[in-house]
Design a protein around this motif. Structure first.
Motif, short mmCIF file in Angstrom:
data_model
loop_
_atom_site.label_atom_id
_atom_site.label_comp_id
_atom_site.label_asym_id
_atom_site.label_seq_id
_atom_site.Cartn_x
_atom_site.Cartn_y
_atom_site.Cartn_z
N LEU A 58 81.54 20.62 27.44
CA LEU A 58 80.79 20.92 28.44
C LEU A 58 80.62 19.94 29.28
O LEU A 58 80.51 18.54 28.95
CB LEU A 58 79.20 21.59 27.68
CG LEU A 58 79.37 22.87 27.16
CD1 LEU A 58 77.96 23.13 26.42
CD2 LEU A 58 79.69 24.04 28.11
N THR A 59 80.21 20.39 30.89
CA THR A 59 79.75 19.41 31.86
C THR A 59 78.38 19.23 31.73
O THR A 59 77.73 20.08 31.31
CB THR A 59 80.29 19.82 33.10
OG1 THR A 59 79.52 21.04 33.38
CG2 THR A 59 81.70 20.11 33.32
N PRO A 60 77.81 17.90 32.19
CA PRO A 60 76.45 17.85 32.36
C PRO A 60 75.80 18.85 33.14
O PRO A 60 74.70 19.45 32.91
CB PRO A 60 76.32 16.47 33.14
CG PRO A 60 77.51 15.87 32.50
CD PRO A 60 78.58 16.83 32.68
N CYS A 61 76.46 19.42 34.27
CA CYS A 61 75.74 20.46 35.02
C CYS A 61 75.71 21.89 34.17
O CYS A 61 74.61 22.46 34.33
CB CYS A 61 76.68 20.71 36.14
SG CYS A 61 76.65 19.51 37.51
N ALA A 62 76.67 22.23 33.53
CA ALA A 62 76.60 23.27 32.52
C ALA A 62 75.26 23.14 31.48
O ALA A 62 74.51 24.12 31.41
CB ALA A 62 77.82 23.47 31.61
N PHE A 63 75.19 22.15 31.17
CA PHE A 63 73.75 21.94 30.33
C PHE A 63 72.64 21.86 31.00
O PHE A 63 71.86 22.53 30.75
CB PHE A 63 74.08 20.39 29.66
CG PHE A 63 74.19 20.45 28.24
CD1 PHE A 63 75.05 20.60 27.40
CD2 PHE A 63 72.77 19.97 27.44
CE1 PHE A 63 74.88 20.78 26.07
CE2 PHE A 63 72.72 19.91 26.24
CZ PHE A 63 73.85 20.23 25.47
N CYS A 64 72.68 21.29 32.02
CA CYS A 64 71.36 20.86 33.12
C CYS A 64 71.11 22.35 33.73
O CYS A 64 69.66 22.59 33.61
CB CYS A 64 71.71 20.03 33.99
SG CYS A 64 70.39 19.57 35.10
N GLY A 65 71.90 23.04 34.02
CA GLY A 65 71.78 24.54 34.53
C GLY A 65 70.90 25.39 33.64
O GLY A 65 69.81 25.65 34.21
N VAL A 66 71.34 25.46 32.59
CA VAL A 66 70.52 26.28 31.54
C VAL A 66 69.15 25.60 31.18
O VAL A 66 68.27 26.38 31.37
CB VAL A 66 71.33 26.53 30.51
CG1 VAL A 66 70.41 27.01 29.24
CG2 VAL A 66 72.67 27.39 30.55
N LEU A 67 69.16 24.50 31.07
CA LEU A 67 68.03 23.78 30.78
C LEU A 67 66.84 23.78 31.97
O LEU A 67 65.80 23.74 31.85
CB LEU A 67 67.97 22.33 30.27
CG LEU A 67 68.89 22.52 28.88
CD1 LEU A 67 69.25 20.80 28.55
CD2 LEU A 67 68.44 23.14 27.73
N ARG A 68 67.48 23.61 33.15
CA ARG A 68 66.55 23.71 34.28
C ARG A 68 66.01 25.04 34.42
O ARG A 68 64.83 25.21 34.90
CB ARG A 68 67.45 23.48 35.62
CG ARG A 68 67.69 21.89 36.05
CD ARG A 68 68.64 21.63 37.00
NE ARG A 68 67.77 22.34 38.08
CZ ARG A 68 66.78 21.65 38.93
NH1 ARG A 68 66.41 20.43 38.51
NH2 ARG A 68 66.11 22.39 39.86
N ARG A 69 66.78 25.89 34.34
CA ARG A 69 66.10 27.39 34.35
C ARG A 69 65.23 27.78 33.55
O ARG A 69 63.94 28.28 34.00
CB ARG A 69 67.26 28.51 34.04
CG ARG A 69 68.24 28.67 35.61
CD ARG A 69 68.93 29.99 35.20
NE ARG A 69 70.03 29.84 34.25
CZ ARG A 69 71.34 29.36 34.60
NH1 ARG A 69 71.34 28.94 35.71
NH2 ARG A 69 72.27 29.45 33.48
N LYS A 70 65.32 27.24 32.32
CA LYS A 70 64.16 27.45 31.27
C LYS A 70 62.89 26.57 31.69
O LYS A 70 61.86 27.11 31.60
CB LYS A 70 64.57 27.09 29.91
CG LYS A 70 63.47 27.24 28.96
CD LYS A 70 64.13 27.34 27.37
CE LYS A 70 63.04 27.25 26.40
NZ LYS A 70 63.56 27.53 25.11
N ALA A 71 63.17 25.36 32.15
CA ALA A 71 62.24 24.51 32.42
C ALA A 71 61.29 24.99 33.70
O ALA A 71 60.05 24.87 33.73
CB ALA A 71 62.68 23.03 32.90
#
Ligand code: SF4
Ligand code: ZN
Length: 274
Positions: A104-117
């Protein structure tokens, strides 16, 4: 933008709106425009949510700009940090991803976690709407990305006003969805707004970058291409909705958030780096 808000019935006179403000030009422009509009609607309330992913040397500057802009406009800013919410900064997550040789890329991780945050922040301030600064360019890139990934469900659900699918998922609206990125940038420059211009060190969505280049080339040669793609998908969406898989929500067994399976997407990702 007023026409877009009216056309899609994005906002009501008594909404509590949480604007997602990253500190970049688009979100700072949206904040200024909505702050100006809100003064005419005394029963509406505005907050801003800034997600601090924990990206050293990048997010600190954006955070300062977001906080200062909110102070100047007299709007309360609520910061949600990855460290407080998930136990790790994005920098720490990326280190762990690399140790585990994650595909996974950092953006794939970050995108999901940002939406939840963002959703967590919006619930914390009592908002019934989240306004994001996605421009026409962002929207069309995402639509094409979903087509290239064959993700019909997301193609059907990514729209200017999201459906209210669960009481704990705050509805999202995108007032800039018909505004080209160039115009949002022009607004920020003409108004002399302070915004962060350095890119995120992890920005690496290879396919999105290819699509951005392709769309910009098409727009240069055939003016109006981006808007035409956007409007075409708008017309197709009712059909797409009827063939897309319907999601049934349960409670995430790990964090209690709404989830389509046993675990929400954020917990599924976080479990990969524990
Ligand atoms: Fe997160 Fe990627 Fe955006 Fe950086 S560019 S803030 S890693 S989604
Ligand atoms: Zn969860």
């Amino acid at each position: 933008m007023r026409a877009t808000i009216t056309r899609y019935k994005m906002l009501n006179y008594n909404d509590t709106i949480a604007i997602a403000v990253s500190g970049g030009k688009d979100s700072i422009s949206l904040l200024h425009v909505l702050a100006g509009m809100e003064r005419k609607f005394p029963r509406a309330s505005l907050f801003t949510i800034t997600v601090d992913e924990g990206i050293k040397g990048y997010r600190d500057e954006a955070l300062n700009i977001a906080v200062k802009t909110c102070q100047d406009l007299g709007i309360k800013n609520h910061v949600v940090s990855f460290k407080a919410l998930y136990g790790f900064t994005l920098d720490e997550m990326v280190l762990r991803m690399r140790e585990r040789k994650s595909a996974l890329t950092p953006c794939a991780f970050c995108g999901v976690l940002r939406r939840k945050a963002l959703n967590v922040g919006a619930l914390a301030v009592g908002a019934n709407k989240i306004a994001t600064a996605h421009t026409l360019d962002d929207e069309v890139q995402t639509l094409l990305l979903n087509i290239f990934h064959g993700d019909v469900s997301r193609l059907a659900s990514e729209k200017p006003v999201t459906d209210q699918v669960h009481p704990l998922l705050v509805q999202k609206v995108k007032p800039f969805c018909e505004i080209p990125e160039k115009e949002s940038a022009l607004y920020a420059y003409v108004k002399g707004l302070d915004f962060q211009s350095t890119p995120c060190p992890y920005a690496s969505e290879a396919m999105r970058n290819d699509i951005r280049l392709l769309l910009n080339q098409m727009e240069e040669r055939h003016a109006g291409t981006k808007f035409t793609v956007f409007k075409s998908i708008e017309k197709l969406r009712p059909v797409l909705g009827s063939i897309a898989e319907k999601s049934e929500f349960k409670e995430c067994k790990q964090c209690g958030s709404p989830a389509v399976g046993d675990l929400c997407m954020a917990c599924q990702l976080l479990n990969q780096i524990l």
